[in-house]
Design a protein around this motif. Structure first.
Motif, PDB file in Angstrom:
ATOM      1  N   ASN A   3       0.810  -1.204   0.000  1.00  0.00           N
ATOM      2  CA  ASN A   3       0.000   0.000   0.000  1.00  0.00           C
ATOM      3  C   ASN A   3       0.845   1.256   0.000  1.00  0.00           C
ATOM      4  OD1 ASN A   3      -0.025   1.558   2.515  1.00  0.00           O
ATOM      5  ND2 ASN A   3      -0.709  -0.344   3.448  1.00  0.00           N
ATOM      6  N   MET A   4       0.265   2.304  -0.554  1.00  0.00           N
ATOM      7  CA  MET A   4       1.014   3.518  -0.815  1.00  0.00           C
ATOM      8  C   MET A   4       1.377   4.287   0.439  1.00  0.00           C
ATOM      9  SD  MET A   4      -1.809   5.939  -2.556  1.00  0.00           S
ATOM     10  CE  MET A   4      -3.261   6.482  -1.688  1.00  0.00           C
ATOM     11  N   ALA A   5       0.719   4.037   1.558  1.00  0.00           N
ATOM     12  CA  ALA A   5       1.026   4.776   2.773  1.00  0.00           C
ATOM     13  C   ALA A   5       2.248   4.215   3.493  1.00  0.00           C
ATOM     14  CB  ALA A   5      -0.171   4.778   3.708  1.00  0.00           C
ATOM     15  N   GLU A   6       2.573   2.948   3.257  1.00  0.00           N
ATOM     16  CA  GLU A   6       3.646   2.317   3.997  1.00  0.00           C
ATOM     17  C   GLU A   6       4.953   2.210   3.228  1.00  0.00           C
ATOM     18  OE1 GLU A   6       2.122  -1.394   5.335  1.00  0.00           O
ATOM     19  OE2 GLU A   6       0.852  -0.476   6.833  1.00  0.00           O
ATOM     20  N   ARG A   7       4.904   2.191   1.916  1.00  0.00           N
ATOM     21  CA  ARG A   7       6.121   1.995   1.143  1.00  0.00           C
ATOM     22  C   ARG A   7       6.649   3.309   0.625  1.00  0.00           C
ATOM     23  NH1 ARG A   7       6.223  -2.857  -2.727  1.00  0.00           N
ATOM     24  NH2 ARG A   7       8.370  -2.219  -2.858  1.00  0.00           N
ATOM     25  N   ASP A   8       7.935   3.377   0.526  1.00  0.00           N
ATOM     26  CA  ASP A   8       8.579   4.539  -0.061  1.00  0.00           C
ATOM     27  C   ASP A   8       8.310   4.496  -1.561  1.00  0.00           C
ATOM     28  OD1 ASP A   8      10.331   6.672  -0.597  1.00  0.00           O
ATOM     29  OD2 ASP A   8      11.986   5.268  -0.908  1.00  0.00           O
ATOM     30  N   PRO A   9       7.666   5.534  -2.118  1.00  0.00           N
ATOM     31  CA  PRO A   9       7.334   5.504  -3.550  1.00  0.00           C
ATOM     32  C   PRO A   9       8.551   5.334  -4.454  1.00  0.00           C
ATOM     33  CG  PRO A   9       6.137   7.270  -2.454  1.00  0.00           C
ATOM     34  CD  PRO A   9       7.114   6.714  -1.458  1.00  0.00           C
ATOM     35  N   LYS A  10       9.680   5.897  -4.056  1.00  0.00           N
ATOM     36  CA  LYS A  10      10.893   5.759  -4.875  1.00  0.00           C
ATOM     37  C   LYS A  10      11.337   4.293  -4.917  1.00  0.00           C
ATOM     38  CE  LYS A  10      15.412   7.808  -5.603  1.00  0.00           C
ATOM     39  NZ  LYS A  10      16.352   8.835  -5.187  1.00  0.00           N
ATOM     40  N   GLN A  11      11.309   3.632  -3.776  1.00  0.00           N
ATOM     41  CA  GLN A  11      11.680   2.215  -3.714  1.00  0.00           C
ATOM     42  C   GLN A  11      10.687   1.366  -4.509  1.00  0.00           C
ATOM     43  OE1 GLN A  11      11.302   0.538   0.179  1.00  0.00           O
ATOM     44  NE2 GLN A  11      12.259  -1.389  -0.388  1.00  0.00           N
ATOM     45  N   ALA A  12       9.417   1.647  -4.343  1.00  0.00           N
ATOM     46  CA  ALA A  12       8.391   0.883  -5.059  1.00  0.00           C
ATOM     47  C   ALA A  12       8.542   1.066  -6.566  1.00  0.00           C
ATOM     48  CB  ALA A  12       7.003   1.323  -4.603  1.00  0.00           C
ATOM     49  N   ALA A  13       8.803   2.293  -7.005  1.00  0.00           N
ATOM     50  CA  ALA A  13       8.968   2.553  -8.433  1.00  0.00           C
ATOM     51  C   ALA A  13      10.220   1.858  -8.964  1.00  0.00           C
ATOM     52  CB  ALA A  13       9.044   4.052  -8.699  1.00  0.00           C
ATOM     53  N   ALA A  14      11.260   1.800  -8.151  1.00  0.00           N
ATOM     54  CA  ALA A  14      12.488   1.134  -8.577  1.00  0.00           C
ATOM     55  C   ALA A  14      12.268  -0.355  -8.801  1.00  0.00           C
ATOM     56  CB  ALA A  14      13.594   1.360  -7.549  1.00  0.00           C
ATOM     57  N   GLN A  15      11.327  -0.937  -8.064  1.00  0.00           N
ATOM     58  CA  GLN A  15      11.041  -2.364  -8.204  1.00  0.00           C
ATOM     59  C   GLN A  15      10.048  -2.655  -9.321  1.00  0.00           C
ATOM     60  OE1 GLN A  15       9.780  -3.460  -4.265  1.00  0.00           O
ATOM     61  NE2 GLN A  15      11.866  -3.485  -3.480  1.00  0.00           N
ATOM     62  N   MET A  16       9.472  -1.614  -9.879  1.00  0.00           N
ATOM     63  CA  MET A  16       8.468  -1.772 -10.930  1.00  0.00           C
ATOM     64  C   MET A  16       9.155  -1.682 -12.296  1.00  0.00           C
ATOM     65  SD  MET A  16       5.122   0.662 -11.471  1.00  0.00           S
ATOM     66  CE  MET A  16       4.545   0.383  -9.809  1.00  0.00           C
ATOM     67  N   SER A  17       8.751  -2.508 -13.214  1.00  0.00           N
ATOM     68  CA  SER A  17       9.339  -2.459 -14.543  1.00  0.00           C
ATOM     69  C   SER A  17       8.946  -1.150 -15.233  1.00  0.00           C
ATOM     70  CB  SER A  17       8.873  -3.644 -15.388  1.00  0.00           C
ATOM     71  OG  SER A  17       7.526  -3.460 -15.784  1.00  0.00           O
ATOM     72  N   GLU A  18       9.783  -0.701 -16.154  1.00  0.00           N
ATOM     73  CA  GLU A  18       9.480   0.520 -16.905  1.00  0.00           C
ATOM     74  C   GLU A  18       8.183   0.364 -17.691  1.00  0.00           C
ATOM     75  OE1 GLU A  18      10.843   3.644 -16.929  1.00  0.00           O
ATOM     76  OE2 GLU A  18      11.987   2.865 -15.237  1.00  0.00           O
ATOM     77  N   ASP A  19       7.940  -0.833 -18.228  1.00  0.00           N
ATOM     78  CA  ASP A  19       6.695  -1.073 -18.963  1.00  0.00           C
ATOM     79  C   ASP A  19       5.487  -0.909 -18.053  1.00  0.00           C
ATOM     80  OD1 ASP A  19       8.006  -1.547 -21.340  1.00  0.00           O
ATOM     81  OD2 ASP A  19       7.920  -3.731 -21.162  1.00  0.00           O
ATOM     82  N   LYS A  20       5.577  -1.442 -16.834  1.00  0.00           N
ATOM     83  CA  LYS A  20       4.473  -1.332 -15.883  1.00  0.00           C
ATOM     84  C   LYS A  20       4.250   0.138 -15.514  1.00  0.00           C
ATOM     85  CE  LYS A  20       1.533  -2.744 -12.682  1.00  0.00           C
ATOM     86  NZ  LYS A  20       0.187  -3.110 -13.018  1.00  0.00           N
ATOM     87  N   LYS A  21       5.341   0.861 -15.269  1.00  0.00           N
ATOM     88  CA  LYS A  21       5.240   2.278 -14.939  1.00  0.00           C
ATOM     89  C   LYS A  21       4.601   3.046 -16.088  1.00  0.00           C
ATOM     90  CE  LYS A  21       9.207   3.577 -13.273  1.00  0.00           C
ATOM     91  NZ  LYS A  21      10.406   4.298 -12.861  1.00  0.00           N
ATOM     92  N   ASP A  22       5.037   2.759 -17.299  1.00  0.00           N
ATOM     93  CA  ASP A  22       4.460   3.415 -18.478  1.00  0.00           C
ATOM     94  C   ASP A  22       2.979   3.096 -18.615  1.00  0.00           C
ATOM     95  OD1 ASP A  22       6.650   4.841 -19.311  1.00  0.00           O
ATOM     96  OD2 ASP A  22       7.311   3.351 -20.767  1.00  0.00           O
ATOM     97  N   ASP A  23       2.610   1.826 -18.385  1.00  0.00           N
ATOM     98  CA  ASP A  23       1.196   1.438 -18.462  1.00  0.00           C
ATOM     99  C   ASP A  23       0.355   2.260 -17.490  1.00  0.00           C
ATOM    100  OD1 ASP A  23       1.669  -0.444 -20.412  1.00  0.00           O
ATOM    101  OD2 ASP A  23       1.586  -2.163 -19.049  1.00  0.00           O
ATOM    102  N   ILE A  24       0.881   2.475 -16.282  1.00  0.00           N
ATOM    103  CA  ILE A  24       0.142   3.220 -15.266  1.00  0.00           C
ATOM    104  C   ILE A  24       0.073   4.706 -15.604  1.00  0.00           C
ATOM    105  CG2 ILE A  24       0.184   3.983 -12.845  1.00  0.00           C
ATOM    106  CD1 ILE A  24       1.462   1.197 -12.228  1.00  0.00           C
ATOM    107  N   LEU A  25       1.194   5.273 -16.009  1.00  0.00           N
ATOM    108  CA  LEU A  25       1.270   6.727 -16.163  1.00  0.00           C
ATOM    109  C   LEU A  25       0.885   7.243 -17.549  1.00  0.00           C
ATOM    110  CD1 LEU A  25       4.546   7.376 -14.149  1.00  0.00           C
ATOM    111  CD2 LEU A  25       2.196   7.799 -13.410  1.00  0.00           C
ATOM    112  N   GLN A  26       0.852   6.390 -18.539  1.00  0.00           N
ATOM    113  CA  GLN A  26       0.573   6.824 -19.908  1.00  0.00           C
ATOM    114  C   GLN A  26      -0.856   7.355 -20.055  1.00  0.00           C
ATOM    115  OE1 GLN A  26       3.077   7.109 -21.662  1.00  0.00           O
ATOM    116  NE2 GLN A  26       2.510   7.223 -23.769  1.00  0.00           N
ATOM    117  N   ASN A  27      -1.788   6.727 -19.372  1.00  0.00           N
ATOM    118  CA  ASN A  27      -3.197   7.048 -19.509  1.00  0.00           C
ATOM    119  C   ASN A  27      -3.720   7.480 -18.144  1.00  0.00           C
ATOM    120  OD1 ASN A  27      -6.087   6.031 -19.085  1.00  0.00           O
ATOM    121  ND2 ASN A  27      -5.905   6.037 -21.318  1.00  0.00           N
ATOM    122  N   PHE A  28      -4.403   8.617 -18.080  1.00  0.00           N
ATOM    123  CA  PHE A  28      -4.854   9.136 -16.788  1.00  0.00           C
ATOM    124  C   PHE A  28      -5.832   8.184 -16.112  1.00  0.00           C
ATOM    125  CE2 PHE A  28      -7.220  12.156 -14.014  1.00  0.00           C
ATOM    126  CZ  PHE A  28      -6.156  12.481 -13.188  1.00  0.00           C
TER     127      PHE A  28
END
Length: 104
Positions: A3-28
């Motif tokens: 959950n977003m309240a407990e994890r450091d967003p930078k650490q969580a993003a580092a563990q996420m693939s670029e494709d997954k990040k793009d999928d989330i952020l590409q479309n509002f």
């Protein structure tokens, strides 16, 4: 991501693939869906509105400092976030949690 309240967003993003990040952020809508999922996970763990908003604020700070907006809506949010003071960011975080909770 847990959950977003407990994890450091930078650490969580580092563990996420670029494709997954793009999928989330590409479309509002995908971004809102992702936030909605995180809000629901936080609620199941017993987080209240304040805890959820604090997590949203951490995510907002991370995005403003580390990610480029990928669509018009994210660009508007980014610009608002960057001109807001701490109190205004807290209010925006509460609003984002409400928006995300209504999405899913």
């Amino acid at each position: 991501m847990s959950n977003m309240a407990e994890r450091d967003p930078k650490q969580a993003a580092a563990q996420m693939s670029e494709d997954k990040k793009d999928d989330i952020l590409q479309n509002f809508q995908s971004f809102k869906d992702y936030l909605g999922d995180q809000v629901h996970k936080g609620e199941k763990l017993g987080l209240g509105e304040e805890g959820l908003a604090k997590g949203a604020e951490r995510v907002g700070d991370y995005l403003a400092n580390h990610e480029e907006p990928r669509n018009r809506e994210e660009k508007v949010l980014n610009e608002l976030w960057n001109v807001a003071n701490e109190e205004e960011r807290q209010h925006m975080s509460h609003v984002l949690v409400k928006l995300a909770a209504q999405t899913n």
